[in-house]
Motif scaffolding. Structure first.
Motif, short mmCIF file in Angstrom:
data_model
loop_
_atom_site.label_atom_id
_atom_site.label_comp_id
_atom_site.label_asym_id
_atom_site.label_seq_id
_atom_site.Cartn_x
_atom_site.Cartn_y
_atom_site.Cartn_z
N LYS A 1 0.87 -1.18 0.00
CA LYS A 1 0.00 0.00 0.00
C LYS A 1 0.91 1.24 0.00
O LYS A 1 1.97 1.22 0.63
CB LYS A 1 -0.84 -0.05 1.27
N ILE A 2 0.49 2.29 -0.69
CA ILE A 2 1.33 3.49 -0.74
C ILE A 2 0.43 4.72 -0.55
O ILE A 2 -0.60 4.84 -1.20
CB ILE A 2 2.15 3.54 -2.06
N VAL A 3 0.83 5.58 0.39
CA VAL A 3 0.00 6.76 0.70
C VAL A 3 0.90 8.00 0.82
O VAL A 3 2.09 7.88 1.13
CB VAL A 3 -0.79 6.59 2.02
N PRO A 4 0.34 9.19 0.60
CA PRO A 4 1.14 10.40 0.81
C PRO A 4 1.30 10.72 2.29
O PRO A 4 0.44 10.35 3.10
CB PRO A 4 0.31 11.50 0.11
N ALA A 5 2.38 11.39 2.62
CA ALA A 5 2.59 11.86 4.00
C ALA A 5 1.56 12.95 4.30
O ALA A 5 1.00 13.55 3.39
CB ALA A 5 4.00 12.42 4.12
N GLN A 6 1.33 13.17 5.57
CA GLN A 6 0.31 14.17 5.94
C GLN A 6 0.90 15.44 6.52
O GLN A 6 0.29 16.49 6.48
CB GLN A 6 -0.67 13.56 6.95
N LEU A 7 2.12 15.34 7.10
CA LEU A 7 2.63 16.52 7.81
C LEU A 7 3.38 17.50 6.92
O LEU A 7 3.74 18.59 7.36
CB LEU A 7 3.51 16.12 9.00
N ARG A 8 3.63 17.04 5.66
CA ARG A 8 4.28 17.94 4.70
C ARG A 8 5.54 18.56 5.28
O ARG A 8 6.33 17.88 5.89
CB ARG A 8 3.31 19.03 4.23
N ASN A 9 5.69 19.90 5.13
CA ASN A 9 6.97 20.48 5.55
C ASN A 9 7.09 20.70 7.06
O ASN A 9 8.09 21.21 7.53
CB ASN A 9 7.25 21.79 4.78
N ARG A 10 6.09 20.23 7.82
CA ARG A 10 6.21 20.31 9.29
C ARG A 10 6.92 19.09 9.85
O ARG A 10 7.36 19.08 11.00
CB ARG A 10 4.81 20.37 9.92
N ALA A 11 7.00 18.01 9.05
CA ALA A 11 7.40 16.71 9.58
C ALA A 11 8.78 16.72 10.26
O ALA A 11 8.93 16.18 11.36
CB ALA A 11 7.36 15.65 8.48
N GLY A 12 9.77 17.33 9.61
CA GLY A 12 11.13 17.31 10.17
C GLY A 12 11.19 18.01 11.52
O GLY A 12 11.80 17.51 12.48
N ILE A 13 10.53 19.16 11.60
CA ILE A 13 10.54 19.94 12.85
C ILE A 13 9.81 19.17 13.96
O ILE A 13 10.31 19.05 15.09
CB ILE A 13 9.85 21.32 12.62
N VAL A 14 8.64 18.62 13.62
CA VAL A 14 7.84 17.91 14.63
C VAL A 14 8.57 16.65 15.11
O VAL A 14 8.62 16.37 16.32
CB VAL A 14 6.44 17.56 14.05
N GLY A 15 9.18 15.92 14.18
CA GLY A 15 9.91 14.70 14.56
C GLY A 15 11.13 15.02 15.41
O GLY A 15 11.44 14.31 16.37
#
Ligand code: BGC
Length: 247
Positions: free
Chosen positions: A222-236
């Motif tokens: 299964k393949i899906v798009p990420a949801q956090l977009r350009n926030r992901a790096g900061i949030v992680g």
């Protein structure tokens, strides 16, 4: 718990305070241009500028586009060679005076997606790819991160896969979505051959155009798009800092 997350990239260094329970920003996002050349000393000064702007005294999470082992940056595919073997954690900590954790940027993005985005609650084996200047990867097994996978550097047709499947390559080579999806399918199939993931999550700026290429992808999982977009790096990165202060 609020934590400062900083995402260090080739063109910008972005930071925000994150509510690590909800994954939402608890401040505005500050972006400064990545100094050129992006030497360790220059980047450390930029990290320190962001911490000072937020008057931050607690721990800081920093996402960095390289293999990072125990705070030391080990590779430099898209950053200054001076980073190879540099103790990034130490120089950021001594420059800011804060406790710092440094982790690979795709691992940070993956942590955020697994907690607050497309991977939330997903058991089994999940591979997250970030398609940007390079291709970053992160691998989760029942929600646990196996860091520094570097699937962007798998060698396909004689060269690093990211030289065809990054968003930069798509633009630089003028690939059509169809042509790019073909290269990306080959990349994903190779990862499937090695890992048999249950789910692929596709992140990076281009993921907002996922309807243009995900339907053209040929892979088993299964393949899906990420949801956090350009926030992901900061949030992680902020989540990783929160874990650091919990132990
Ligand atoms: C680097 C990775 C990084 C990715 C995305 C690759 O070229 O080797 O460490 O995660 O780019 O920034």
């Amino acid at each position: 718990m609020n934590m400062l997350g900083i995402d260090i990239g080739g063109s910008g260094i972005k930071g925000a305070i994150v509510d690590t329970e909800s994954g939402e920003f608890a401040s505005e996002r500050l972006r400064i241009d990545t100094p050129q050349p992006a030497t360790p000393a220059a980047v450390a000064a930029a990290v320190s500028e962001i911490a000072a702007y937020f008057q931050w005294t607690a721990a800081i999470g920093c996402a960095f586009p390289a293999v990072v082992q125990h705070g030391v940056t080990m590779t430099a595919a898209n950053v200054d060679d001076e980073w190879i073997g540099t103790n990034a954690r130490q120089i950021f900590a001594s420059q800011t005076g804060n406790q710092v954790i440094v982790l690979n940027d795709a691992d940070a993005a993956g942590i955020a997606e697994m907690k607050f985005g497309a991977g939330n609650g997903q058991a089994g084996l999940v591979v997250i790819l970030t398609l940007g200047t390079g291709v970053g990867s992160s691998l989760f097994i029942d929600g646990h991160l196996a860091p520094n996978t570097e699937f962007g550097h798998l060698v396909i047709r004689g060269k690093a896969a990211e030289l065809r499947t990054s968003d930069r390559a798509r633009q630089a080579k003028g690939y059509s979505w169809k042509r790019w999806a073909r290269a990306l399918s080959e990349h994903l199939q190779y990862i499937e051959f090695l890992m048999s993931p249950d789910l692929f999550i596709i992140g990076g700026g281009v993921s907002k155009k996922s309807q243009k290429f995900l339907p053209l992808i040929d892979c088993k999982a299964k393949i899906v798009p990420a949801q956090l977009r350009n926030r992901a790096g900061i949030v992680g990165a902020a989540s990783a800092a929160a874990d650091l202060t919990r132990v």
